[in-house]
Structure formats: structure tokens, C-alpha cells
Design a protein around this motif. Structure first.
Motif, short mmCIF file in Angstrom:
data_model
loop_
_atom_site.label_atom_id
_atom_site.label_comp_id
_atom_site.label_asym_id
_atom_site.label_seq_id
_atom_site.Cartn_x
_atom_site.Cartn_y
_atom_site.Cartn_z
N ASN A 93 0.83 -1.21 0.00
CA ASN A 93 0.00 0.00 0.00
C ASN A 93 0.86 1.26 0.00
OD1 ASN A 93 -2.44 -1.39 -0.04
ND2 ASN A 93 -2.55 -1.52 2.20
N GLU A 94 1.99 1.22 0.72
CA GLU A 94 2.91 2.37 0.74
C GLU A 94 3.52 2.58 -0.64
OE1 GLU A 94 5.66 1.28 3.75
OE2 GLU A 94 4.31 1.77 5.42
N LEU A 98 1.60 6.64 -7.10
CA LEU A 98 0.51 7.50 -7.55
C LEU A 98 0.79 8.97 -7.25
CD1 LEU A 98 -2.48 5.23 -6.46
CD2 LEU A 98 -1.68 5.66 -8.79
N ALA A 99 1.62 9.23 -6.25
CA ALA A 99 1.93 10.62 -5.89
C ALA A 99 3.00 11.22 -6.78
CB ALA A 99 2.37 10.69 -4.43
N ARG A 100 3.67 10.39 -7.57
CA ARG A 100 4.78 10.86 -8.40
C ARG A 100 4.31 11.02 -9.83
NH1 ARG A 100 10.85 9.77 -7.78
NH2 ARG A 100 10.18 9.13 -5.71
N SER A 101 4.11 12.25 -10.24
CA SER A 101 3.63 12.53 -11.59
C SER A 101 4.67 12.13 -12.63
CB SER A 101 3.29 14.02 -11.72
OG SER A 101 2.90 14.33 -13.04
N GLY A 102 4.24 11.33 -13.60
CA GLY A 102 5.15 10.93 -14.67
C GLY A 102 6.19 9.91 -14.27
N GLU A 104 2.42 -10.18 -10.93
CA GLU A 104 1.31 -10.01 -9.98
C GLU A 104 1.38 -8.62 -9.34
OE1 GLU A 104 -1.24 -11.90 -8.85
OE2 GLU A 104 -0.93 -13.65 -10.14
N ILE A 105 2.57 -8.21 -8.94
CA ILE A 105 2.73 -6.89 -8.33
C ILE A 105 2.46 -5.80 -9.37
CG2 ILE A 105 4.38 -5.32 -7.24
CD1 ILE A 105 3.37 -7.63 -5.46
N ALA A 139 -4.14 -1.99 -11.56
CA ALA A 139 -5.49 -1.94 -11.00
C ALA A 139 -5.79 -0.61 -10.32
CB ALA A 139 -5.69 -3.09 -10.01
N ARG A 140 -4.73 0.10 -9.91
CA ARG A 140 -4.89 1.42 -9.30
C ARG A 140 -4.69 2.53 -10.33
NH1 ARG A 140 -4.16 1.31 -3.64
NH2 ARG A 140 -4.35 3.59 -3.72
#
Length: 203
Positions: free
Chosen positions: A118-119, A125-129, A157-158, A164-165
Motif C-alpha cells: 500500500n505504501e 501514484l503521488a509521483r507525476s510521470g 502479480e505486483i 489496477a490502481r
């Protein structure tokens, strides 16, 4: 003056500093440190010679029309940052690394690794590009061919968890290393939980 670098990042930064710091009749190239602390180098050459910069903030100076190799000294880090504030603001943040572990023989994450996953998702997702490199590993239980396949399956799998996010698939590389690169060296056929892992580099 033609700089050629052993590292793409250094090439880009040195070129930018050359443009920012050059004032006729003098040209300067400053080697910036790598974000991950790894060593790097750049070769600065003129018609009459060359010098290699291999330490952070080493500076090569050449006067236009002068003879001989560039002069090398050490630039003041704070002054370089002040004079090239925009360049430093454009530099990407340092890469982040995460490691998740698996139950024996399969692709099920351990309970503790669910939190780490999750981390890693949040960081990506917080890192644009940004880009992600996912590398799967196994312990030494089983044949090398089986472990090569298993490590790649774990990495895929990872990778799928990121997709998926809504992380772009084209920016995720997944590879399997089997039982190579063991952080804990063991004999063959040893079920070592610290070797059953996937490393995630978010950069």
C-alpha cells in the motif's frame, strides 16, 4: 568544448549547467551529485586536452581561445544551487525502493507486506510521470527454471496491482531474477523467507 558523460543524468545536468553558467570568454561545467548517492563522472574535453570530473561539485573551466586542458577546481555547492535555482527545482525526486515478501512456493504476499504494498502504491501514484521497475526473486527451493518462472509471475502479480490502481502499464517494467541475487546466501533447496521477494523501485 564537448562533454561526454558516463551517466545520462550527469549529461543532462552538466549540459544545463554549461548553458546556465557560461559567460564568454569562459565556459564552465559542474558535476552534480546523483540523487541516489551513486558515483558518476563526466569527461570535459577541449582541442588541447581533457579532464574527468568524478566528485560532486567538481568544476571544469576553459577560456575560449586558450590552450591546454580545462582547469579543474571545486565549486561551492550553495552558490551553484543559488545560481541555478530553476534547474534544481526541475530535478526529479530521489527514487524510492520497497520490498515485499511472499509465502512459500506461490504469489501470496505475507501479511506485513500488504502494508508495504500500500505504501508503494501511494508513492507511485503521488509521483507525476514516474516509472516503476518490479523485480521478482525466489529462494532456492525448486529448479532454476521453475524459480525463473515463479519470480516473473510474482513480479507480474505486483505489476497488476499497480495497473489496477490506474498506474499506466507502459510505465511499469516487470522482470524475474529467479534465485539469483540472494540477499541471504543459502544452500540449494532452502526455504528462506527473506529471499522470496519482489523489489519495487519507484522513480
Amino acid at each position: 568544448m564537448t562533454p561526454r558523460s558516463h551517466c545520462l543524468l550527469v549529461t543532462l545536468l552538466a549540459s544545463a549547467l554549461l548553458a546556465a553558467c557560461s559567460t564568454p570568454p569562459t565556459t564552465r561545467v559542474v558535476l552534480l551529485p546523483q540523487a541516489d548517492g551513486k558515483p558518476s563522472a563526466v569527461v570535459v574535453s577541449t582541442e588541447d586536452g581533457e579532464e574527468t570530473l568524478s566528485q560532486p561539485y567538481e568544476r571544469a573551466t576553459a577560456k575560449l581561445g586558450a590552450h591546454g586542458a580545462p582547469n579543474v577546481d571545486k565549486a561551492d555547492p550553495e552558490r551553484v544551487k543559488q545560481q541555478n535555482k530553476t534547474l534544481f527545482e526541475l530535478m526529479p525526486p530521489p527514487a524510492q525502493s520497497f520490498t515485499v515478501y511472499f509465502e512459500v512456493g506461490g504469489t501470496v504476499l505475507t501479511a506485513a507486506s500488504q502494508v508495504t504494498m500500500n505504501e508503494a502504491l501511494a508513492a507511485a501514484l503521488a509521483r507525476s510521470g514516474g516509472e516503476i521497475v518490479v523485480t521478482g526473486h525466489t529462494d532456492t527451493v525448486g529448479t532454476q527454471a521453475r524459480n525463473d518462472n515463479l519470480s516473473l509471475t510474482r513480479a507480474l502479480e505486483i505489476r497488476q496491482l499497480f495497473i489496477a490502481r490506474d498506474f499506466p502499464p507502459v510505465r511499469i517494467e516487470a522482470v524475474g531474477r529467479g534465485e539469483r541475487d540472494l540477499p541471504v546466501r543459502t544452500a540449494d533447496e532452502v526455504a528462506e523467507p527473506r529471499n522470496r521477494r519482489v523489489t519495487i523501485e519507484v522513480r
